[in-house]
Every structure is written in C-alpha cells, then in structure tokens.
Design a protein around this motif. Structure first.
Motif, short mmCIF file in Angstrom:
data_model
loop_
_atom_site.label_atom_id
_atom_site.label_comp_id
_atom_site.label_asym_id
_atom_site.label_seq_id
_atom_site.Cartn_x
_atom_site.Cartn_y
_atom_site.Cartn_z
N LEU A 104 0.82 -1.21 0.00
CA LEU A 104 0.00 0.00 0.00
C LEU A 104 0.85 1.26 0.00
CD1 LEU A 104 -2.82 -1.05 2.48
CD2 LEU A 104 -3.10 -0.49 0.06
N ARG A 105 2.03 1.19 0.61
CA ARG A 105 2.91 2.36 0.65
C ARG A 105 3.66 2.56 -0.67
NH1 ARG A 105 4.77 0.19 5.96
NH2 ARG A 105 3.67 1.30 7.60
N THR A 106 3.90 1.49 -1.39
CA THR A 106 4.78 1.59 -2.56
C THR A 106 4.07 1.39 -3.90
OG1 THR A 106 5.35 -0.76 -2.34
CG2 THR A 106 6.78 0.83 -1.22
N GLU A 107 2.87 0.86 -3.87
CA GLU A 107 2.13 0.63 -5.11
C GLU A 107 0.85 1.47 -5.10
OE1 GLU A 107 1.40 -3.58 -5.46
OE2 GLU A 107 3.47 -4.10 -4.93
N LEU A 108 0.07 1.36 -6.16
CA LEU A 108 -1.24 2.01 -6.25
C LEU A 108 -1.14 3.52 -6.03
CD1 LEU A 108 -3.21 -0.58 -4.07
CD2 LEU A 108 -2.82 -0.65 -6.53
N LEU A 109 -0.11 4.14 -6.60
CA LEU A 109 0.08 5.57 -6.46
C LEU A 109 -0.53 6.29 -7.66
CD1 LEU A 109 3.83 5.55 -5.32
CD2 LEU A 109 1.77 5.32 -3.92
N TRP A 110 -0.76 7.59 -7.52
CA TRP A 110 -1.32 8.37 -8.62
C TRP A 110 -0.29 8.57 -9.73
CZ3 TRP A 110 -6.30 8.73 -8.43
CH2 TRP A 110 -6.96 8.84 -7.21
N ASP A 111 -0.76 8.58 -10.97
CA ASP A 111 0.13 8.89 -12.10
C ASP A 111 0.33 10.39 -12.26
OD1 ASP A 111 0.41 6.18 -12.76
OD2 ASP A 111 -1.39 6.22 -14.03
N ASN A 112 -0.71 11.16 -11.89
CA ASN A 112 -0.63 12.61 -12.02
C ASN A 112 -1.71 13.27 -11.14
OD1 ASN A 112 -3.17 12.77 -13.66
ND2 ASN A 112 -1.90 11.66 -15.15
N GLU A 113 -1.66 14.58 -11.05
CA GLU A 113 -2.60 15.32 -10.20
C GLU A 113 -4.03 15.25 -10.72
OE1 GLU A 113 -1.16 19.29 -9.87
OE2 GLU A 113 0.67 18.71 -8.78
N ASP A 114 -4.19 15.24 -12.04
CA ASP A 114 -5.54 15.23 -12.62
C ASP A 114 -6.31 13.99 -12.20
OD1 ASP A 114 -5.09 17.63 -13.83
OD2 ASP A 114 -4.58 16.78 -15.78
N GLN A 115 -5.62 12.86 -12.10
CA GLN A 115 -6.28 11.63 -11.68
C GLN A 115 -6.90 11.77 -10.30
OE1 GLN A 115 -3.38 8.47 -11.79
NE2 GLN A 115 -4.25 7.62 -13.66
N ALA A 123 -12.03 12.00 -7.21
CA ALA A 123 -12.89 12.60 -6.20
C ALA A 123 -14.24 13.01 -6.80
CB ALA A 123 -12.20 13.82 -5.59
N VAL A 124 -14.21 13.60 -7.98
CA VAL A 124 -15.45 14.01 -8.64
C VAL A 124 -16.35 12.80 -8.89
CG1 VAL A 124 -16.42 14.99 -10.76
CG2 VAL A 124 -14.44 16.07 -9.68
N GLU A 125 -15.75 11.71 -9.36
CA GLU A 125 -16.53 10.50 -9.66
C GLU A 125 -17.11 9.89 -8.38
OE1 GLU A 125 -13.78 8.01 -11.70
OE2 GLU A 125 -13.75 9.26 -13.52
N ALA A 126 -16.32 9.86 -7.31
CA ALA A 126 -16.79 9.26 -6.05
C ALA A 126 -17.97 10.06 -5.49
CB ALA A 126 -15.65 9.21 -5.04
N ILE A 127 -17.88 11.38 -5.53
CA ILE A 127 -18.95 12.22 -5.00
C ILE A 127 -20.21 12.07 -5.83
CG2 ILE A 127 -19.66 14.63 -4.65
CD1 ILE A 127 -16.72 15.17 -3.82
N ALA A 128 -20.07 12.00 -7.16
CA ALA A 128 -21.25 11.81 -8.02
C ALA A 128 -21.93 10.48 -7.71
CB ALA A 128 -20.83 11.87 -9.48
N ARG A 129 -21.15 9.45 -7.48
CA ARG A 129 -21.70 8.13 -7.15
C ARG A 129 -22.42 8.17 -5.80
NH1 ARG A 129 -17.29 5.84 -8.15
NH2 ARG A 129 -16.55 5.19 -6.09
N MET A 179 -23.34 1.40 1.80
CA MET A 179 -24.03 1.96 0.65
C MET A 179 -23.51 1.41 -0.67
SD MET A 179 -24.14 5.95 1.99
CE MET A 179 -24.90 6.63 0.51
N GLY A 180 -22.44 0.61 -0.62
CA GLY A 180 -21.87 0.04 -1.84
C GLY A 180 -21.10 1.04 -2.68
N LEU A 181 -20.52 2.05 -2.03
CA LEU A 181 -19.89 3.13 -2.78
C LEU A 181 -18.44 2.86 -3.16
CD1 LEU A 181 -21.27 6.27 -0.88
CD2 LEU A 181 -22.12 5.21 -2.98
N TYR A 182 -17.76 2.00 -2.42
CA TYR A 182 -16.35 1.75 -2.76
C TYR A 182 -16.27 0.94 -4.04
CZ TYR A 182 -15.16 3.61 1.80
OH TYR A 182 -15.02 4.44 2.88
N SER A 183 -15.42 1.38 -4.93
CA SER A 183 -15.36 0.78 -6.27
C SER A 183 -14.53 -0.49 -6.32
CB SER A 183 -14.79 1.80 -7.27
OG SER A 183 -13.46 2.18 -6.89
N SER A 184 -13.75 -0.78 -5.27
CA SER A 184 -12.88 -1.96 -5.30
C SER A 184 -12.38 -2.27 -3.90
CB SER A 184 -11.68 -1.70 -6.22
OG SER A 184 -10.85 -0.68 -5.67
N ASP A 185 -11.77 -3.46 -3.76
CA ASP A 185 -11.13 -3.80 -2.50
C ASP A 185 -9.93 -2.89 -2.22
OD1 ASP A 185 -12.71 -5.78 -1.42
OD2 ASP A 185 -11.69 -7.42 -2.44
N GLU A 186 -9.30 -2.39 -3.26
CA GLU A 186 -8.21 -1.43 -3.06
C GLU A 186 -8.72 -0.22 -2.28
OE1 GLU A 186 -6.65 -0.34 -6.82
OE2 GLU A 186 -5.76 -2.29 -7.24
#
Length: 509
Positions: free
Chosen positions: A249-260, A265-271, A385-392
């Motif tokens: 978790l500390r070394t993988e699954l990092l953002w590629d860029n700021e836009d991501q 966040a926008v997608e999570a809030i809309a969901r 509420m089923g909002l998390y998109s994955s186990d990650e």
C-alpha cells in the motif's frame, strides 16, 4: 437577548472568520484580540453567561450546547495554546491567518492583521510555555517564504505593515533559545499540562473517558483492524501478512498525475449523490464542488478539507484537495476521503444543519466529537451503501480507520504519558500505512492541538452505538430517518445525541 444569543455572539467574536465563512453578517470587519487582556475579557464574558445557564429557560438541548461551547472556549483560553503553537497548520494563529486570507474576503479586516500578528509575537515571546524547536524552524521557514513571495492581492494597501509584522514575528521565533526538544513534545511537559490536557480531552470527546481508557481503546482497535487488513489482503493479493500488505500500500497504487486525483474525487462524489436518497430522506439544497488548493498554498495546506457554502448560496460547498506530491501518494485514500469530507460526510452534515430553522447557536456550534465523528461514521456507511469501487479502495477505508485509532494511542501517549515524538512516529509507522511525510505532519499537528485528534473515533463509535441500539427495533427502525435526525439536530455533545435519539425512538410508532 437570550442566553443562546449571548453565547453565539461570544463564540463568533472568539473566531470571527467562522461567521464570515458561513456568510453571517456582523463579523466581516473583526479579528480576534490575542492579547492577554483581550482573552481574559472574553473569558469573563463567557464565564458570566455560564453562571446564568442553570437558571435559563432555554430548551435542554440548546442549553447543553451553550454550556459545552462556553466551557470549551474557557478551557482553551486557560491552556494558552497560542503561546506555543507556531508551526504550519491552521491552529497556528499567524500561519492560519495567512491561509484563510487566500480563501476568504478579508478586505474589511486586513487593516487589523499587523496588530494581530504583533499580539501573537508578544504572547510567544513572553510565555513560559516554549514551542518545539522543530516547530519554530517550520514556522520560520513558512514566514520567510511569505516574505520572499510577491505581494498578494488580499494584502491591498496594507502590504508594508503586514510584512513588517510578519518579519517581527519571524524574529521572535528565531530568538527563542530554550525551545523544547523532540523528547518533550506533549503538553504534560508544560506548566499545568496535566490539568489542561484533561480539560481538552473532555471538551473534544464530550465524554468522561480518561486518557488511559482512550489509549487502551486505540490499542484494541488497531489489533482488530489488522484482522480486516488480512481478510481483504487475502482476497485481493493472496496474502494475509499485514506488513506485506502495508508495504504494497505504501509503494504501489500511487497516482500517475494530479488530474487523476481530482477526477477520482469528482466520480466518487457523483456516485455517492446518486445513492444517497436510499439512505437519507433529506438532501442539502446546495451542491458540492471539488477544487484543487491554489499553488501558493500547497506547501502549508492540508491534504483535503471541506469549506461549507455560505448561507446565501452564492457558492457551493467546496471539497478542497491538495495535489502536492500526488505521484507519491496512495490512490486508495481517494474515495474514503471524499466520502468523509464531502458526500455523505461534512457536506451533508453542515449544509443540512445550516438549512434548518434552529437557533444559530445550534446550527453553527463547533463540537468536534459530533462533527468529526459523523465524518468518520460515513466512511464505514459508504461501504454499506456500496460506494467503494474496489477492495483497493476498501483498504483505503481501513487505512484511515487505523490512522484515527492510532491517534488515540499517540495523542494520549505524548500528552498524558510523556512519549517522545519519535515514539509516536514509530507507532504510526508500525501500525498504519501512512507515508513518512504524512506521519510527521500528523504528529506535529497532534502536538500543537492536544486532544483534538481523539474526537474522530470517539464520535464515530458513539454514533454507531446509538444506531445499533435503535436497530434492535427491527422493522420499526428507519435508517433514513435516523440519519436525518442525526444531521438535522446540529452539533451536540455525544450524551445529548443519545438522549435525542432515545426520545425519537420512544416517539416512533
């Protein structure tokens, strides 16, 4: 003028940026008086209000809020925190002033900035409560960065006097030779520290739980979370080794860029907004926008925070994200943080309360155990509420759970039991997936705001407890009505929330 009116006026005079944030009129030209005389005058005013509370005809809930707010302000004045809070967070008076100035219209009060900064410097210079050496260095660096920057628009025609005052405050910080070392970070090392910490713990948690009880609670929660990590790690990566899961978790699954980061966040809030009607009977009238922190403020701003909409609806509620170091940060924290800060967390909580017709004392009370308890409660509610998109992303939920449980351990460890700063750092490093820069930033925050970090988990557990008790009613229990009641009652001490829910249950058909 009612007792609630009097206390509300006093509370807003204590922190006049708060009413401006909400769009309340009457404080836009005010700035608090940090002098000893000014604080003592406010303390006497609040003590007088409290002395009349027991004979007041206010309703019991409003009266409980009045008492809590008054006692909290008195205890924080008595703790003299501003005399050793000098680093980079909002709690540091001068740095907090600079941060807020870039976010709110300060044109009517900017002429008071130099006075305020000078008062802060005098309090630090004359105090027997010394800051940490590392905090003096961090505060100095922040001030020198401001002095080296171009004049900002908000400074208006007062730039010269403001920057002279900032330079004077910097000189105060650099002149202190007997600062505390990292071996004595807690308030327990300061005069009257044990008493002040006990008062702050009571105020922040609104309970009678002792530092020892809270410390042991944190240890127990950390142990239980390890089992949840192992369960999801086995499902996701085929390993139940918690340290291996932490490493990934500390070394993988990092953002590629700021836009991501912003897009997620926008997608999570809309969901969350789409699912919310199944869990809430009432939705806020005002929307929630996602904004990146301005470039100039990224070095000192928090990772994420929420700013409520003003009452006139002239702008939506705002979920602020700080993209600083995005490519070194885990994307697993994206959804859980959005749910906490925005929907169904603080945006729903603060917006719905502001839209009620309760007295302003109730609508705008600042009671962290309720406010942050709700934010943390919604992190787990989001899973229901089923909002998390994955186990990650569920691992991100556990990551923030562990941070808040760890706070119970390290806050009490430093402030009640005399832990060194390194002991606190080592504990979070061993028991959370927080990256090293975040661990250090969090520990420094806990040092400068003793007790506040305890509010989150204590509040969440109490909301969960009262819900579980009422859920025993079976089909008579309506979760939508429960949530409407909790957010619609405004910020209240946790024992009062229990009373409100108990009365609602008794009145339910």
């Amino acid at each position: 003028m009612s007792l609630a009116d009097e206390m509300f006026q006093a509370a807003m005079d204590w922190k006049p940026f708060m009413p401006t944030m909400y769009g309340l009129q009457g404080w836009d030209d005010k700035l608090e008086d940090l002098s000893v005389e000014g604080e003592q005058a406010l303390r006497a005013r609040i003590a007088d209000i409290l002395s009349r509370a027991d004979t007041s005809d206010e309703d019991p809930v409003t009266l409980a809020v009045i008492k809590h707010q008054g006692r909290s302000i008195v205890d924080r004045i008595d703790a003299r925190l501003i005399e050793h809070t000098v680093a980079k967070g909002l709690s540091a008076p001068v740095n907090g002033l600079l941060m807020i100035a870039s976010q709110l219209d300060v044109s009517q009060r900017v002429d008071k900035f130099a006075r305020y900064i000078g008062q802060a410097g005098e309090r630090v210079r004359e105090s027997d409560r010394r800051p940490l050496r590392r905090h003096l260095q961090a505060g100095t660096k922040r001030l020198e960065s401001f002095l080296a920057s171009p004049v900002q628009e908000w400074e208006g025609g007062h730039s010269g006097e403001i920057r002279t005052a900032i330079a004077g405050f910097r000189d105060v910080l650099t002149s202190i030779e007997d600062a505390r070392g990292d071996d004595k970070p807690g308030i327990c090392w300061l005069p009257e520290g044990e008493r002040n910490y006990a008062n702050l713990v009571r105020n922040y948690t609104t309970t009678a739980r002792t530092p020892d009880e809270l410390h042991r609670l944190g240890l127990d929660l950390i142990a239980a979370l390890r089992e949840e990590y192992a369960e999801i790690g086995s499902r996701l990566w085929g390993t139940s080794d918690v340290q291996e899961i932490f490493h990934r978790l500390r070394t993988e699954l990092l953002w590629d860029n700021e836009d991501q980061m912003i897009e997620s966040a926008v997608e999570a809030i809309a969901r969350a907004e789409a699912e919310a009607p199944k869990w809430f009977g009432r939705m806020p009238k005002v929307g929630c926008q996602v904004r990146a922190v301005d470039e100039a403020e990224r070095e000192t701003a928090g990772i994420a925070f929420y700013m409520p909409a003003p009452l006139d609806g002239s702008r939506p509620g705002t979920y602020w994200l700080n993209p600083l170091g995005a490519t070194e940060r885990s994307r697993t924290l994206s959804e859980v943080t959005a749910f906490h800060e925005a929907v169904p967390g603080h945006h729903y909580q603060l917006s719905i309360t502001a839209e009620t017709d309760m007295h302003n004392m109730r609508r705008f009370a600042f009671i962290e155990a309720y406010l942050e308890g709700w934010g943390l409660y919604t992190e787990r509610l989001a899973d229901e509420m089923g909002l998390y998109s994955s186990d990650e992303q569920r691992l991100g939920m556990l990551g923030l759970d562990a941070m808040r449980a760890g706070r119970l351990v390290v806050d009490t460890g430093m402030h009640a039991f005399g832990w060194t700063r390194q002991q606190a750092v080592d504990y979070l490093r061993e028991n959370t997936v927080m990256p090293e820069p975040e661990i250090n930033a969090e520990i420094d925050r806990y040092i400068e705001v003793p007790g506040q970090a305890l509010a989150y988990m204590v509040g969440r557990m109490e909301i969960q407890r009262v819900r579980a008790e009422r859920a025993k009613l079976g089909e008579r229990f309506d979760v939508r009505a429960f949530h409407d009641l909790v957010v619609g009652s405004g910020a209240v001490p946790l024992p009062v929330l229990d009373q409100i829910v108990t009365a609602w249950t008794a009145a339910s058909p």
